[in-house]
Design a protein around this motif. Structure first.
Motif, PDB file in Angstrom:
ATOM      1  N   UNK A   1      62.230  15.827 -26.897  1.00  0.00           N
ATOM      2  CA  UNK A   1      62.615  14.492 -26.420  1.00  0.00           C
ATOM      3  C   UNK A   1      63.171  13.635 -27.555  1.00  0.00           C
ATOM      4  N   UNK A   2      62.581  13.753 -28.739  1.00  0.00           N
ATOM      5  CA  UNK A   2      63.049  12.902 -29.850  1.00  0.00           C
ATOM      6  C   UNK A   2      64.441  13.326 -30.322  1.00  0.00           C
TER       7      UNK A   2
ATOM      8  N   UNK B   1      59.723  13.111 -18.978  1.00  0.00           N
ATOM      9  CA  UNK B   1      60.157  11.803 -18.455  1.00  0.00           C
ATOM     10  C   UNK B   1      59.310  10.686 -19.063  1.00  0.00           C
ATOM     11  N   UNK B   2      58.022  10.935 -19.226  1.00  0.00           N
ATOM     12  CA  UNK B   2      57.153   9.918 -19.829  1.00  0.00           C
ATOM     13  C   UNK B   2      57.511   9.682 -21.293  1.00  0.00           C
ATOM     14  N   UNK B   3      57.790  10.776 -21.992  1.00  0.00           N
ATOM     15  CA  UNK B   3      58.167  10.617 -23.402  1.00  0.00           C
ATOM     16  C   UNK B   3      59.486   9.864 -23.527  1.00  0.00           C
ATOM     17  N   UNK B   4      60.413  10.155 -22.618  1.00  0.00           N
ATOM     18  CA  UNK B   4      61.687   9.429 -22.676  1.00  0.00           C
ATOM     19  C   UNK B   4      61.472   7.957 -22.362  1.00  0.00           C
ATOM     20  N   UNK B   5      60.538   7.656 -21.451  1.00  0.00           N
ATOM     21  CA  UNK B   5      60.216   6.249 -21.172  1.00  0.00           C
ATOM     22  C   UNK B   5      59.652   5.595 -22.432  1.00  0.00           C
ATOM     23  N   UNK B   6      58.870   6.369 -23.192  1.00  0.00           N
ATOM     24  CA  UNK B   6      58.324   5.837 -24.438  1.00  0.00           C
ATOM     25  C   UNK B   6      59.447   5.572 -25.444  1.00  0.00           C
ATOM     26  N   UNK B   7      60.371   6.519 -25.571  1.00  0.00           N
ATOM     27  CA  UNK B   7      61.503   6.329 -26.477  1.00  0.00           C
ATOM     28  C   UNK B   7      62.350   5.136 -26.046  1.00  0.00           C
ATOM     29  N   UNK B   8      62.568   5.015 -24.727  1.00  0.00           N
ATOM     30  CA  UNK B   8      63.322   3.870 -24.231  1.00  0.00           C
ATOM     31  C   UNK B   8      62.610   2.561 -24.538  1.00  0.00           C
ATOM     32  N   UNK B   9      61.290   2.598 -24.445  1.00  0.00           N
ATOM     33  CA  UNK B   9      60.514   1.397 -24.753  1.00  0.00           C
ATOM     34  C   UNK B   9      60.619   1.008 -26.212  1.00  0.00           C
ATOM     35  N   UNK B  10      60.600   2.011 -27.098  1.00  0.00           N
ATOM     36  CA  UNK B  10      60.732   1.712 -28.536  1.00  0.00           C
ATOM     37  C   UNK B  10      62.090   1.105 -28.835  1.00  0.00           C
ATOM     38  N   UNK B  11      63.113   1.704 -28.213  1.00  0.00           N
ATOM     39  CA  UNK B  11      64.469   1.185 -28.441  1.00  0.00           C
ATOM     40  C   UNK B  11      64.569  -0.242 -27.887  1.00  0.00           C
ATOM     41  N   UNK B  12      64.035  -0.453 -26.689  1.00  0.00           N
ATOM     42  CA  UNK B  12      64.148  -1.754 -26.037  1.00  0.00           C
ATOM     43  C   UNK B  12      63.370  -2.836 -26.793  1.00  0.00           C
ATOM     44  N   UNK B  13      62.315  -2.419 -27.491  1.00  0.00           N
ATOM     45  CA  UNK B  13      61.491  -3.395 -28.205  1.00  0.00           C
ATOM     46  C   UNK B  13      61.998  -3.659 -29.620  1.00  0.00           C
TER      47      UNK B  13
END
Lengths: 232, 218
Positions: free
Chosen positions: B16-17, B43-55
């Motif tokens: 995912x990374x 999908x959960x890991x990608x949500x985590x990556x999206x969250x890091x980017x969004x934050x």
């Protein structure tokens, strides 16, 4: 989690989205300190109510349906500066980061019709596009992915009707669980995403035995599963 | 399809990374096509990556960043990315994507290289330093006993094999490293076809096999 309730996210206007004070730093401490909390306002509502679509998802749908320039501009204004920071934290210089941001937003425009708000949040989808472009930029490699349209693709089982979380609800719970991770676990997960290095390289970078890094990742996964109300 | 053996969580994280090399990603992605459970984790890991980017704190963009992008989109308008056409292989479809596009055909039609001892292989071109190959082990035959100088992952595509660690059937994903000495046998009823990825040559215990190893490229 109680099956009678769902958690609904309150979408804030773009300009009011929370951000953290920028803290500079390098290495693990810097990387962890730089992660703003991802916790979002939430409220418990009756499950019968439809949860509202996040506005960013609506923007992508508007781009797909109407080639809506204003929607694209709003999406760009929010995500492009954040993508740039994300890529720069991974070690790219500003010019290279900007280039990948541009490529990412080109793909967002062109692939908007492939975005499915039932499958991913806007931030998740845009992250995955940017990640693939960074792999291509840094290593000149493809990043193979499954193809949902392939006849051999094994579809998801039908949901059993209990405690089905929407994509946005699940993403919010994952992010909350991430925010609550102990610092050593959060450091490993953060470095993986920022630096796009395999966990073995992260272990050498941190001067930790590989087994320690593996167990931190597994513990982080356990906490995320438990944050989603699953048995660990 | 009931899948009992999955990629480790740290390997899914690397996938995912974006940190996982192309050969290994090919094995993980082909497993994902067959495994809703691991897709859910991804999908959960990608949500985590999206969250890091969004934050992330917004950076300052170059001057006229949006205008330059918009001018480019207008000049290239309607070169919209179309969905990739599903490869129209003449033969039957018996390998899942993304693997099928890499090898370009059905199992029967592939230019297999016969390696003797009941083993055939097909090297798969990838851009990273690791080696991806399809292996076909004849029904009931062993793959010579070996350890690994580095890591090896094996994704079963057809048939099944068995070794000291268990039985691996279609969709199962085995991870092994230098601590594992195993002698997989294809199950008796059917040839076993696997996607195998290695980062270093396999180390065979049998001296005779070790002598021919440089010539057969395993």
């Amino acid at each position: 989690m109680d099956g009678c309730f769902v958690i609904e996210r309150e979408a804030a206007p773009v300009s009011e989205r929370p951000t953290s004070p920028h803290r500079k730093g390098s290495g693990v401490e810097g990387a962890v300190a730089a992660v703003a909390p991802m916790r979002l306002a939430r409220r418990v509502v009756d499950k019968d109510r439809e949860s509202v679509l996040d506005e960013f998802e609506d923007l992508i749908v508007a781009i797909a349906r109407k080639r809506d320039r204003a929607a694209f501009r709003a999406l760009f204004d929010h995500f492009a500066p954040r993508l740039k920071t994300f890529f720069m934290r991974g070690g790219l210089d500003p010019a290279a980061a900007e280039e990948i941001v541009q490529e990412t937003m080109v793909k967002v425009w062109r692939k908007a019709d492939q975005f499915d708000p039932a499958k991913a949040k806007a931030s998740t989808w845009i992250f995955s596009i940017g990640r693939n472009l960074r792999v291509d930029f840094l290593r000149k490699e493809k990043r193979p992915q499954p193809d949902f349209n392939d006849p051999m693709f094994v579809p998801d089982p039908e949901p059993d009707g209990f405690e089905v979380l929407s994509v946005a609800q699940e993403a919010d719970l994952v992010r909350e669980a991430f925010d609550a991770l102990p610092p050593d676990q959060k450091a490993v997960m953060t470095l993986a995403f920022y630096e796009e290095k395999p966990h073995s390289e992260i272990a050498s970078e941190l001067g930790l035995p590989l087994g320690t890094v593996k167990s931190r990742i597994r513990l982080a996964f356990q906490r995320i599963r438990s944050g989603l109300g699953e048995s660990v | 399809m009931s899948i009992d053996h999955h990629p480790s969580e740290e390997r899914l994280l690397d996938y995912v990374s974006g940190g996982l090399g192309e050969s290994w990603s090919l094995a993980v992605a082909t497993h994902l096509a067959l495994c809703p459970k691991c897709r859910n984790t991804v999908a959960r890991l990608e949500a985590m990556g999206g969250g890091m980017m969004d934050a992330a704190e917004p950076a300052t963009l170059a001057d006229n960043s949006f205008d330059a992008l918009w001018a480019r989109l207008e000049s290239e308008e309607d070169e919209a990315d179309s969905m990739p056409a599903i490869a129209g292989h003449a033969g039957k479809i018996d390998l899942p994507e993304p693997l099928r596009s890499y090898v370009g055909g059905s199992v029967d039609a592939l230019p297999w290289q016969n390696m003797g001892l009941g083993v055939r292989q097909l090297l798969i071109p990838t851009a990273d330093q690791s080696t991806a190959r399809l292996l076909c082990v004849a029904a009931g035959r062993p793959v010579p006993e070996h350890t690994h100088r580095g890591e090896e992952v094996t994704l079963v595509l057809q048939g099944a094999f068995r070794d000291s660690t268990g039985i691996y059937a279609a969709g199962d994903f085995q991870e092994a490293d230098e601590t594992v000495l195993h002698q997989p046998h294809a199950e008796k009823d059917r040839d076993c076809i696997c996607l195998a990825v290695t980062d270093a040559p396999l180390k065979f215990r049998n001296l005779a096999f070790r002598l021919v190893q440089p010539f057969i490229g395993i």
